[in-house]
Scaffold this motif. Sequence first.
Motif, PDB file in Angstrom:
ATOM      1  N   HIS A 164       0.838  -1.190   0.000  1.00 30.29           N
ATOM      2  CA  HIS A 164       0.000   0.000   0.000  1.00 30.29           C
ATOM      3  C   HIS A 164       0.879   1.248   0.000  1.00 30.29           C
ATOM      4  O   HIS A 164       2.048   1.219   0.397  1.00 30.29           O
ATOM      5  N   ASP A 165       0.292   2.349  -0.418  1.00 33.01           N
ATOM      6  CA  ASP A 165       0.954   3.636  -0.276  1.00 33.01           C
ATOM      7  C   ASP A 165       1.216   3.895   1.209  1.00 33.01           C
ATOM      8  O   ASP A 165       0.313   3.707   2.040  1.00 33.01           O
ATOM      9  N   SER A 212      -1.376   6.149   3.006  1.00 32.71           N
ATOM     10  CA  SER A 212      -2.663   5.509   3.265  1.00 32.71           C
ATOM     11  C   SER A 212      -2.566   4.496   4.404  1.00 32.71           C
ATOM     12  O   SER A 212      -3.468   4.395   5.245  1.00 32.71           O
ATOM     13  N   LEU A 213      -1.450   3.739   4.446  1.00 32.96           N
ATOM     14  CA  LEU A 213      -1.306   2.725   5.481  1.00 32.96           C
ATOM     15  C   LEU A 213      -1.103   3.360   6.853  1.00 32.96           C
ATOM     16  O   LEU A 213      -1.701   2.926   7.849  1.00 32.96           O
ATOM     17  N   MET A 228      -9.637   4.042   0.041  1.00 37.81           N
ATOM     18  CA  MET A 228      -9.085   2.847   0.660  1.00 37.81           C
ATOM     19  C   MET A 228      -9.681   2.620   2.037  1.00 37.81           C
ATOM     20  O   MET A 228     -10.025   1.497   2.421  1.00 37.81           O
TER      21      MET A 228
END
Length: 270
Positions: free
Chosen positions: A125-126, A129-130, A167
């Motif tokens: 994941h980016d 975002s994570l 997400m």
Amino acid sequence: MYYAFIDESESPHGSDEPEPEPFGYGIFYVGCMLVDDHQLTSINAGFERVRQRAHERFNIPEDAEFHGQCMFQYKDDWIGLKRKHRAAIGIYRSLMNEITASGGVLFVRGVHERQLKRRYGEHAHDPHSLALQYCLERVNFYAESEGIRNIQIVADKVSDPAAHEGMLKRYKLLGSKEGYVGSDLAHIDFPFRWEDSRKYFGLQAIDKALFILNRAVRLNRDDMSSKGDREVLKTAQILLPHLHRSSGISYLQNRKSYYLMPELYPGYQK
């Protein structure tokens, strides 16, 4: 009403050889300041008082934005503090004291970027975002334990807000267990509010708190001979009683987390 003010920060990468990088380097952080209406009113009033004093004493613009990097580098609104180091650090500490006086709670989660990519490869994941997911998991868990029903997210504008929020919406819908604590984010309201930080002291507060914590984590505690380093650590320590115990850094390849506990700061393996 409860508000979670969100901002991100990234630390520089250290040398890739030998591994691992020095502690605190190569980390993408997301920070959150959770406040209710009364606490937000306190921060707004306190930050305005500090800004007015800075205007009167140092001719800082009356509408200056409290931005951590700009204050440290004496640029943009804060160019008037150049060569006034004692005044600059005094203003910074005044703001940290306003945050703690409000009673708000701080959450910080970081992800080591290189380890994320090495563990998951093309499926990673980016990191933004994570880290956002990990941070909101903790906020949601805290809300559940404290009986807080709904939290409005107010986040600093990013280049692609739809991707980050999308997400998390999927994560919320599936009740995913891919995070460390697995949550459906039941207490987090969607959609988020993506706002210009200049207009919100809450966003400026988390920006400055996260900026100083990021710098303090990277200090070499075996050599604190630098006065500047000692001042950074003292400023960061103002926040520690209000830094939630779940705050920390995830080193995913090593499957380790380092928790930024007040009595163990800046880093402790658990």
